[in-house]
Design an enzyme around this catalytic site. Sequence first.
Site, PDB file in Angstrom:
ATOM      1  N   ASN A 122       8.343  -4.702   0.690  1.00 15.95           N
ATOM      2  CA  ASN A 122       7.828  -3.688   1.614  1.00 15.95           C
ATOM      3  C   ASN A 122       8.936  -3.160   2.518  1.00 15.95           C
ATOM      4  OD1 ASN A 122       5.206  -2.742   1.413  1.00 15.95           O
ATOM      5  ND2 ASN A 122       4.311  -4.589   2.312  1.00 15.95           N
ATOM      6  N   ALA A 134       0.806  -1.221   0.000  1.00 16.59           N
ATOM      7  CA  ALA A 134       0.000   0.000   0.000  1.00 16.59           C
ATOM      8  C   ALA A 134       0.840   1.272   0.000  1.00 16.59           C
ATOM      9  CB  ALA A 134      -0.942  -0.020   1.205  1.00 16.59           C
ATOM     10  N   GLY A 135       2.157   1.129  -0.027  1.00 20.09           N
ATOM     11  CA  GLY A 135       3.014   2.328  -0.080  1.00 20.09           C
ATOM     12  C   GLY A 135       2.862   3.219   1.139  1.00 20.09           C
ATOM     13  N   LEU A 136       2.733   2.605   2.300  1.00 19.70           N
ATOM     14  CA  LEU A 136       2.390   3.370   3.504  1.00 19.70           C
ATOM     15  C   LEU A 136       3.583   4.033   4.190  1.00 19.70           C
ATOM     16  CD1 LEU A 136      -0.088   0.777   5.097  1.00 19.70           C
ATOM     17  CD2 LEU A 136      -0.675   2.880   3.877  1.00 19.70           C
ATOM     18  N   GLY A 185       9.770   7.288   3.158  1.00 21.06           N
ATOM     19  CA  GLY A 185      11.107   7.166   3.747  1.00 21.06           C
ATOM     20  C   GLY A 185      11.659   5.753   3.624  1.00 21.06           C
ATOM     21  N   CYS A 229      14.478  -7.659   9.870  1.00 16.87           N
ATOM     22  CA  CYS A 229      13.198  -7.027  10.241  1.00 16.87           C
ATOM     23  C   CYS A 229      12.210  -8.064  10.734  1.00 16.87           C
ATOM     24  CB  CYS A 229      12.547  -6.358   9.033  1.00 16.87           C
ATOM     25  SG  CYS A 229      13.530  -5.072   8.298  1.00 16.87           S
ATOM     26  N   GLU A 264      10.939   2.814  17.680  1.00 16.94           N
ATOM     27  CA  GLU A 264      10.760   1.785  16.653  1.00 16.94           C
ATOM     28  C   GLU A 264      11.288   0.430  17.097  1.00 16.94           C
ATOM     29  OE1 GLU A 264       9.462   2.398  13.189  1.00 16.94           O
ATOM     30  OE2 GLU A 264       8.649   4.215  14.091  1.00 16.94           O
ATOM     31  N   ASP A 277      18.759  -0.905  11.533  1.00 17.42           N
ATOM     32  CA  ASP A 277      19.041  -2.263  11.046  1.00 17.42           C
ATOM     33  C   ASP A 277      19.071  -2.351   9.519  1.00 17.42           C
ATOM     34  OD1 ASP A 277      16.329  -2.387  10.356  1.00 17.42           O
ATOM     35  OD2 ASP A 277      15.829  -4.018  11.738  1.00 17.42           O
ATOM     36  N   HIS A 324      15.607   2.685   9.456  1.00 14.45           N
ATOM     37  CA  HIS A 324      15.933   2.097  10.759  1.00 14.45           C
ATOM     38  C   HIS A 324      17.430   1.782  10.759  1.00 14.45           C
ATOM     39  CE1 HIS A 324      11.589   0.357  11.076  1.00 14.45           C
ATOM     40  NE2 HIS A 324      11.683   1.399  11.870  1.00 14.45           N
TER      41      HIS A 324
END
Length: 446
Positions: free
Chosen positions: A364, A19-21, A24, A370, A174, A251, A249
């Site tokens: 994603n 969904a391209g949420l 960044g 992750c 996060e 990571d 992030h």
Amino acid sequence: MLATEANFDGLVGPTHNYAGLSFGNVASRSNEKSVANPKAAAKQGLRKMKRLADLGFHQGVLPPLERPSVRLLRDVGFTGDDASVIARAAREAPELLAAASSASAMWTANAATVSPSSDTADGRVHFTPANLAAKLHRAIEHGETRRTLGAIFADEARFRIHHALPGTPALGDEGAANHTRFAREYGERGVEFFVYGRSEYGQGPQPQRYPARQTLEASRAVARLHGLSDDATVFAQQTPEVIDAGVFHNDVIAVGNRTTLFCHQRAFVDQQKVYDELRTKLDAHGSKFDALEVPESEVSVEDAVSSYLFNSQLLSSADGRQLLVVPQECRENARVAAYLDSLTSRKTPIDEVLVFDLRESMKNGGGPACLRLRVVLNEAERAAVNPRAWMNDALFTRLDAWIDTHYRDRIAPADLADPKLLAESRAALDELTTILGLGAVYDFQR
Ligand code: SUG
């Protein structure tokens, strides 16, 4: 008592979609509105868990959350029965329906920050679920995450599960994606390394293009909640320019294990000072520190972001060798592949590289690191974990069949409007609570 690191991977949920949420996060944005395959996504993740369990690592499973989140849609004013809520949201606010439908809890590196009992003041393992305040679809995770963690780490004498920090920009958190722990042996007192993107109240540089999701104030709050001492914590700022290049992030640009930090040359502000502080604090615990730094001339930040070289798992096998678990994309980038080849042929702290196909999650912006939450546990703590959460042959077979029964092999953006997806997802999760012995953790079961 022998402590080891366990990895708890997030099982990909039945609503996995693009969904391209995440502004960044380059992969999330560039795959927006493409067609996802939740069945393949879940199986790719499950195969990684199984393979690592087969290699002798302690491997656990964390369940997906209830999605679509009808609760979010009701909170923003949609009313009626569940099907009408979804239909109205699809018509009037498709972006909110997309946020309510994200399977983003699969990236359990963002579920919480975890401190092992050997580091904390009260001798318990501490978890702080991340508020993920930077993105709506992720900010709705922590309450449910706290419940699922509670169903797996239930013994309050050994596990302390905090509430998330207040979800506001000053305290954006996060989770473990911005946290690394160093120690010679897992069971010894370690040094916990917190990496933040900006400070709300302090001075200092800030990224210009993309948001910094983690603040120094949040990292310090988590360290305080966990009862970590000053001589066993290091706080470092991520280079703002790398955030602007898509490193949302830490990571995505660094990974550590025991006494090794594997990172890019441009990962941190004042990088040498960061190494010095880590070295000094580890030295005080009688432990050495090894930074394996990748120069920009060999692998650029752009290559790191597109291949996810550093979003790898660095694992110690029982015989003391270090394995690097990387996504297949690392093999497809010629410079990264050459670097990886040179890594194992030179003498470095990394002995072997394992490659996984995690394409669905990668699209994603979620690589091997992750997908997992690291939890260092001693024997007694391991025995106190909900036993049904451990990966083994029987659980693999059961989950593989469960995915076949419940998951679609295609979700396009328009499919999020389908009320049948809610029913299918609930049926899947209902059965999963039995498989994993979780009890009634989901709202729809209460
Ligand atoms: O928060 N992607 C996640 C990826 C998280 C990766 N985790 C770590 N680096 N530890 C995020 O940006 C994209 C969802 C979408 O666009 O549909 C997303 O949420």
